[in-house]
Design a protein around this motif. Structure first.
Motif, PDB file in Angstrom:
ATOM      1  N   HIS A  64     -72.587  18.263  34.743  1.00  0.00           N
ATOM      2  CA  HIS A  64     -72.091  17.461  35.859  1.00  0.00           C
ATOM      3  C   HIS A  64     -70.816  18.109  36.380  1.00  0.00           C
ATOM      4  O   HIS A  64     -69.821  18.196  35.657  1.00  0.00           O
ATOM      5  CB  HIS A  64     -71.795  16.034  35.383  1.00  0.00           C
ATOM      6  CG  HIS A  64     -71.351  15.113  36.473  1.00  0.00           C
ATOM      7  ND1 HIS A  64     -72.179  14.187  37.034  1.00  0.00           N
ATOM      8  CD2 HIS A  64     -70.171  14.988  37.108  1.00  0.00           C
ATOM      9  CE1 HIS A  64     -71.518  13.517  37.962  1.00  0.00           C
ATOM     10  NE2 HIS A  64     -70.298  13.986  38.026  1.00  0.00           N
TER      11      HIS A  64
ATOM     12  N   GLN B  81     -78.467  17.263  43.231  1.00  0.00           N
ATOM     13  CA  GLN B  81     -78.817  16.696  41.931  1.00  0.00           C
ATOM     14  C   GLN B  81     -80.190  17.213  41.533  1.00  0.00           C
ATOM     15  O   GLN B  81     -81.091  17.301  42.372  1.00  0.00           O
ATOM     16  CB  GLN B  81     -78.865  15.171  42.014  1.00  0.00           C
ATOM     17  CG  GLN B  81     -77.535  14.538  42.355  1.00  0.00           C
ATOM     18  CD  GLN B  81     -77.711  13.112  42.833  1.00  0.00           C
ATOM     19  OE1 GLN B  81     -78.059  12.900  43.977  1.00  0.00           O
ATOM     20  NE2 GLN B  81     -77.481  12.156  41.950  1.00  0.00           N
TER      21      GLN B  81
ATOM     22  N   ARG C 104     -84.848  12.130  34.442  1.00  0.00           N
ATOM     23  CA  ARG C 104     -83.472  12.179  33.948  1.00  0.00           C
ATOM     24  C   ARG C 104     -82.711  13.275  34.676  1.00  0.00           C
ATOM     25  O   ARG C 104     -83.267  14.329  35.001  1.00  0.00           O
ATOM     26  CB  ARG C 104     -83.450  12.457  32.447  1.00  0.00           C
ATOM     27  CG  ARG C 104     -83.949  11.293  31.617  1.00  0.00           C
ATOM     28  CD  ARG C 104     -83.859  11.590  30.113  1.00  0.00           C
ATOM     29  NE  ARG C 104     -84.371  10.461  29.362  1.00  0.00           N
ATOM     30  CZ  ARG C 104     -85.661  10.251  29.102  1.00  0.00           C
ATOM     31  NH1 ARG C 104     -86.563  11.104  29.536  1.00  0.00           N
ATOM     32  NH2 ARG C 104     -86.034   9.202  28.406  1.00  0.00           N
TER      33      ARG C 104
ATOM     34  N   LEU D 180     -77.380  17.713  30.388  1.00  0.00           N
ATOM     35  CA  LEU D 180     -76.706  17.504  31.670  1.00  0.00           C
ATOM     36  C   LEU D 180     -75.477  18.396  31.851  1.00  0.00           C
ATOM     37  O   LEU D 180     -74.656  18.545  30.949  1.00  0.00           O
ATOM     38  CB  LEU D 180     -76.248  16.043  31.794  1.00  0.00           C
ATOM     39  CG  LEU D 180     -75.451  15.714  33.064  1.00  0.00           C
ATOM     40  CD1 LEU D 180     -76.367  15.677  34.285  1.00  0.00           C
ATOM     41  CD2 LEU D 180     -74.707  14.400  32.904  1.00  0.00           C
TER      42      LEU D 180
ATOM     43  N   PHE E  37     -79.215  10.249  31.875  1.00  0.00           N
ATOM     44  CA  PHE E  37     -78.746  11.623  31.768  1.00  0.00           C
ATOM     45  C   PHE E  37     -79.468  12.338  30.637  1.00  0.00           C
ATOM     46  O   PHE E  37     -79.496  11.862  29.504  1.00  0.00           O
ATOM     47  CB  PHE E  37     -77.242  11.678  31.484  1.00  0.00           C
ATOM     48  CG  PHE E  37     -76.368  11.108  32.572  1.00  0.00           C
ATOM     49  CD1 PHE E  37     -76.778  11.067  33.893  1.00  0.00           C
ATOM     50  CD2 PHE E  37     -75.117  10.601  32.266  1.00  0.00           C
ATOM     51  CE1 PHE E  37     -75.957  10.552  34.892  1.00  0.00           C
ATOM     52  CE2 PHE E  37     -74.289  10.091  33.251  1.00  0.00           C
ATOM     53  CZ  PHE E  37     -74.710  10.061  34.569  1.00  0.00           C
TER      54      PHE E  37
ATOM     55  N   LYS F 256     -72.954  15.835  29.156  1.00  0.00           N
ATOM     56  CA  LYS F 256     -73.333  14.424  29.108  1.00  0.00           C
ATOM     57  C   LYS F 256     -72.295  13.619  28.334  1.00  0.00           C
ATOM     58  O   LYS F 256     -71.823  12.592  28.811  1.00  0.00           O
ATOM     59  CB  LYS F 256     -74.715  14.274  28.454  1.00  0.00           C
ATOM     60  CG  LYS F 256     -75.146  12.831  28.275  1.00  0.00           C
ATOM     61  CD  LYS F 256     -76.505  12.734  27.595  1.00  0.00           C
ATOM     62  CE  LYS F 256     -76.913  11.308  27.343  1.00  0.00           C
ATOM     63  NZ  LYS F 256     -78.275  11.232  26.770  1.00  0.00           N
TER      64      LYS F 256
ATOM     65  N   ARG G 196     -78.281   5.151  38.738  1.00  0.00           N
ATOM     66  CA  ARG G 196     -77.127   5.965  38.330  1.00  0.00           C
ATOM     67  C   ARG G 196     -75.856   5.445  38.999  1.00  0.00           C
ATOM     68  O   ARG G 196     -74.838   5.243  38.343  1.00  0.00           O
ATOM     69  CB  ARG G 196     -77.351   7.432  38.695  1.00  0.00           C
ATOM     70  CG  ARG G 196     -76.216   8.366  38.263  1.00  0.00           C
ATOM     71  CD  ARG G 196     -76.328   9.731  38.942  1.00  0.00           C
ATOM     72  NE  ARG G 196     -75.998   9.651  40.352  1.00  0.00           N
ATOM     73  CZ  ARG G 196     -74.756   9.754  40.844  1.00  0.00           C
ATOM     74  NH1 ARG G 196     -73.730   9.972  40.050  1.00  0.00           N
ATOM     75  NH2 ARG G 196     -74.543   9.647  42.149  1.00  0.00           N
TER      76      ARG G 196
END
Length: 145
Positions: free
Chosen positions: A41, A107, A118, A39, A35, A51, A19
């Motif tokens: 984030h 994470q 993933r 996802l 991802f 994502k 990553r």
């Protein structure tokens, strides 16, 4: 919860290394594979990306110069892994030059039916003022060390 075997921990940390490398090089194909479609984030200032938005962010901004991780702790819950630990991002600044953002990251990864890990969640909290100081147990532990 279980402490992962050394092999499983190495496998999960290798996904994190990929990553980092893909963010720095702007490898959108690798990031798309790493991802999960679900996802979420969350960047240090609280910006939330899906994502698709994160992939666009990487493609348009090419912000990442170097990513350094510290003291990573991996926990595994079945097909879910949680990585916590420090991070330092050296990045291009929006107006030119560079900036550094450092803090702690959580994470979450999920192992899909294809056996691949993933990322499903990323949350960075930048270091800030520690208004409360250490708890008594933390201070005592430091004195013993």
């Amino acid at each position: 919860m279980s402490t992962p075997s050394a092999q499983l921990e190495a496998e999960i940390l290798a996904v994190e290394t990929r990553r980092q490398e893909a963010l720095i090089t702007g490898d959108l194909d690798a990031l798309s594979e790493l991802f999960d479609d679900s996802l979420v984030h969350i960047h240090a200032p609280g910006l939330v990306h899906t994502k698709q938005l994160l992939l666009e962010h990487v493609a348009v901004r090419r912000a990442y110069i170097e990513i350094t991780r510290q003291d990573l702790h991996v926990r595994v819950f079945g097909d879910t892994a949680v990585i916590t630990g420090g991070i330092v991002n050296r990045m291009h600044a929006p107006g030119g030059g560079e900036r550094t953002v450092d803090g702690v990251v959580t994470q979450v990864l999920h192992r899909g039916e294809d056996g691949r890990w993933r990322f499903v969640s990323f949350q960075m909290t930048p270091y800030g003022e520690q208004a409360w100081g250490k708890l008594p147990s933390e201070a005592a532990q430091e004195e013993k060390a």
